[in-house]
Design an enzyme around this catalytic site. Structure first.
Site, short mmCIF file in Angstrom:
data_model
loop_
_atom_site.label_atom_id
_atom_site.label_comp_id
_atom_site.label_asym_id
_atom_site.label_seq_id
_atom_site.Cartn_x
_atom_site.Cartn_y
_atom_site.Cartn_z
N GLU A 1 1.06 -1.36 -0.53
CA GLU A 1 -0.01 0.01 -0.66
C GLU A 1 0.44 1.37 -0.11
O GLU A 1 0.70 1.89 0.67
CB GLU A 1 -0.66 0.15 1.37
CG GLU A 1 -1.71 -1.05 1.22
CD GLU A 1 -2.69 -1.01 1.68
OE1 GLU A 1 -3.13 0.41 3.26
OE2 GLU A 1 -4.21 -1.67 2.06
N GLU B 1 -5.54 -8.53 1.43
CA GLU B 1 -5.56 -8.08 2.34
C GLU B 1 -7.19 -7.63 2.37
O GLU B 1 -7.84 -7.73 1.32
CB GLU B 1 -5.14 -6.55 2.87
CG GLU B 1 -3.78 -6.81 3.80
CD GLU B 1 -3.51 -5.85 4.33
OE1 GLU B 1 -4.30 -5.16 5.13
OE2 GLU B 1 -2.20 -5.72 4.16
C1 FCB Z 1 -4.68 -1.77 5.46
C2 FCB Z 1 -2.63 -2.01 5.98
C3 FCB Z 1 -2.53 -2.79 7.05
C4 FCB Z 1 -3.98 -3.04 8.05
C5 FCB Z 1 -5.44 -2.83 7.94
C6 FCB Z 1 -6.39 -2.32 8.30
O1 FCB Z 1 -4.16 -0.76 5.07
O2 FCB Z 1 -2.03 -2.45 5.37
O3 FCB Z 1 -1.38 -3.16 8.02
O4 FCB Z 1 -4.10 -2.02 9.10
O5 FCB Z 1 -5.19 -2.05 6.65
#
Ligand code: FCB
Length: 476
Positions: A177, A378
């Site tokens: 990210e 994620e």
């Molecule tokens: C993302 C991050 C991760 C965590 C989630 C909830 O943006 O990559 O580390 O904080 O959100």
């Protein structure tokens, strides 16, 4: 019926979801070093160690020093993954743990920790997906991503880590990210290193992406057998109304949140910016085409993080939000509008599984043949989970969230689905453990496993047991 036999609200059927999972589809959990390892004093400091030590930066005043103490408890955590039946584990190598000053040879103690952790994963046949940078820049690289040199340092770090762990990592993710680092860390100041540069933060886009390209080249030069990719967070952006002003600002937000990070990596160019917005992008305008060639490396996969859609309106906002984001955004020509039609997570994020399909469809439409196979690296949700008097943690919202998002992904990529044509290979739930959620400290619980932050005791939640049943019922 006695009250004891009254059925509870229906839980999504694990068998039914299991039957939708294609053979070979990878399912795992994801974490990040700064959020779980602790032992922040064992080696070099990261910008998050410093940032969290500053008063007022972290909502509950907590810091990175202990978090989940995964540094000592990694074997217990890998055993939990094994009980879950996970195929893979996405973790991050802590740059300052391995290379305390961001320069020179790797630190033996840092190597030793990851050696032991990788051994443990191998023993349980869990496939390692390693992120090289999940936000913990060594504090000694003072200007961080504002400095082009940090890209070069990151390339060297990737080379050393690639050579050292080449045979042990199945998939390499260069950056996690970069959008969040630029926007929250350098533009709005709510994440480390706390800079509030607004559009002047844009050089950090270019430097991170250059670091990505150099890292890919370094890993290829180290002949790592594992596959190589990057993780970007994508949020489908829509205008709050049909007005041209809102449409222009939605386009601007889509560019700064999504396209500016994905286009150079996949297409080798920054996105076209409408003339009236061009002055804001001055810092990217002169990007050297040789840098863009470095940034646009062939990738084996693309990691997509998805949490929520975004709605944007023109004009400065009023500046009130629980986490300070809105306050930090008041200098911008647009603001984010609440999306009220969906239920929300503990963080207040809208729960909109169908927009995971939208995000995948946008990737296909924008990048076509340039889009490699995709992993959802994620996806998950925080809720105010409570421990019942009998010690169990019932989290039906998380079960419903995971079920709905996995189904939305499978539906989207199915023949005739919204994202038909995307080669979706896997899904990582965020997160294995309740952990230290950056500026939100310990206030947001994202885990399949509950962590008591006083005793550090781990207790699998109902969602863990549900996902275990899903994974056990899969066809292989
Ligand atoms: C993302 C991050 C991760 C965590 C989630 C909830 O943006 O990559 O580390 O904080 O959100």
């Amino acid at each position: 019926m006695s009250p004891d036999t009254v059925p509870s609200p229906k839980k999504p059927d694990p068998n039914s979801l299991a039957h939708s999972i294609p053979p070979g589809f990878v399912i795992g959990t994801a974490t990040a070093a700064a959020q779980i390892e602790g032992a922040s004093t064992a080696a070099g400091r990261s910008v998050w160690d410093d940032f969290s030590a500053q008063p007022g930066r972290i909502i509950d005043g907590s810091d990175t020093s202990v978090t989940c103490d995964h540094y000592s408890r990694y074997a217990e955590d890998v055993a939990l993954m094994s009980t879950l039946g996970a195929d893979a584990y996405r973790f991050s190598f802590a740059w300052p743990r391995l290379q305390p000053s961001g320069l020179g040879a790797l630190d033996p103690a840092g190597i030793d920790f990851y050696d032991r952790m990788l051994d443990e994963l191998a023993e349980h046949a869990i496939s390692p997906f390693a992120t090289l940078y999940h936000w913990d820049t060594p504090a000694e690289l003072e200007a961080g991503w504002l400095d082009r040199d940090t890209a070069l340092r990151f390339g060297e770090f990737a080379s050393l880590v690639g050579e050292r762990f080449a045979d042990r990592v199945d998939a390499w993710i260069t950056l996690n990210e970069p959008a969040t680092v630029t926007l929250n860390g350098y533009a709005l100041g709510i994440h480390a290193p706390g800079e509030t540069l607004l559009f002047d933060a844009l050089p950090t886009v270019h430097h991170q992406l250059l670091g990505h390209g150099l890292a890919v080249q370094a890993l290829r030069a180290a002949s790592v057998p594992g596959r190589i990719g990057i993780t970007n967070v994508h949020s489908p952006v829509r205008a709050a109304t049909d007005s041209p002003e809102d449409a222009a600002m939605a386009q601007l937000f889509d560019i700064v949140h999504n396209r500016v990070f994905a286009d150079p990596v996949l297409l080798g160019s920054y996105p076209d910016v409408p003339d009236e917005l061009a002055p804001l992008f001055g810092a990217l305008g002169g990007a050297d085409s040789r840098d863009l060639d470095t940034i646009c490396q062939p990738l084996d996969f693309y990691g997509l993080n998805y949490y929520m859609p975004t709605r944007v309106a023109a004009g400065a906002g009023t500046g009130a939000s629980p986490d300070g984001t809105a306050e930090a955004m008041t200098g911008l020509p647009f603001h984010l509008v609440d999306i009220d039609e969906y239920p929300r997570t503990g963080f207040g994020w809208p729960i909109a599984p169908k927009h995971l399909g939208t995000a995948l469809a946008e990737m296909r439409d924008r990048y076509g043949a340039a889009l490699p196979p995709v992993y959802i690296t994620e996806n998950g949700a925080s809720f105010a989970d409570e421990v019942a008097p009998n010690g169990t943690i019932n989290d039906p919202e998380r079960i419903a969230y995971l079920d709905a998002h996995l189904r939305a992904a499978f539906d989207a990529v199915a023949p005739g689905g919204a994202a038909d044509g995307v080669d979706l290979r896997g899904y990582f739930a965020w997160s294995l453990l309740d952990n230290w959620e950056w500026a939100a400290g310990f206030t947001q619980r994202f885990g399949l496993v509950h962590v008591d932050f006083d005793t550090l005791e781990r207790t699998p939640k109902a969602s863990f047991e549900w996902l275990r049943q899903v994974l056990a019922a899969r066809q292989r």
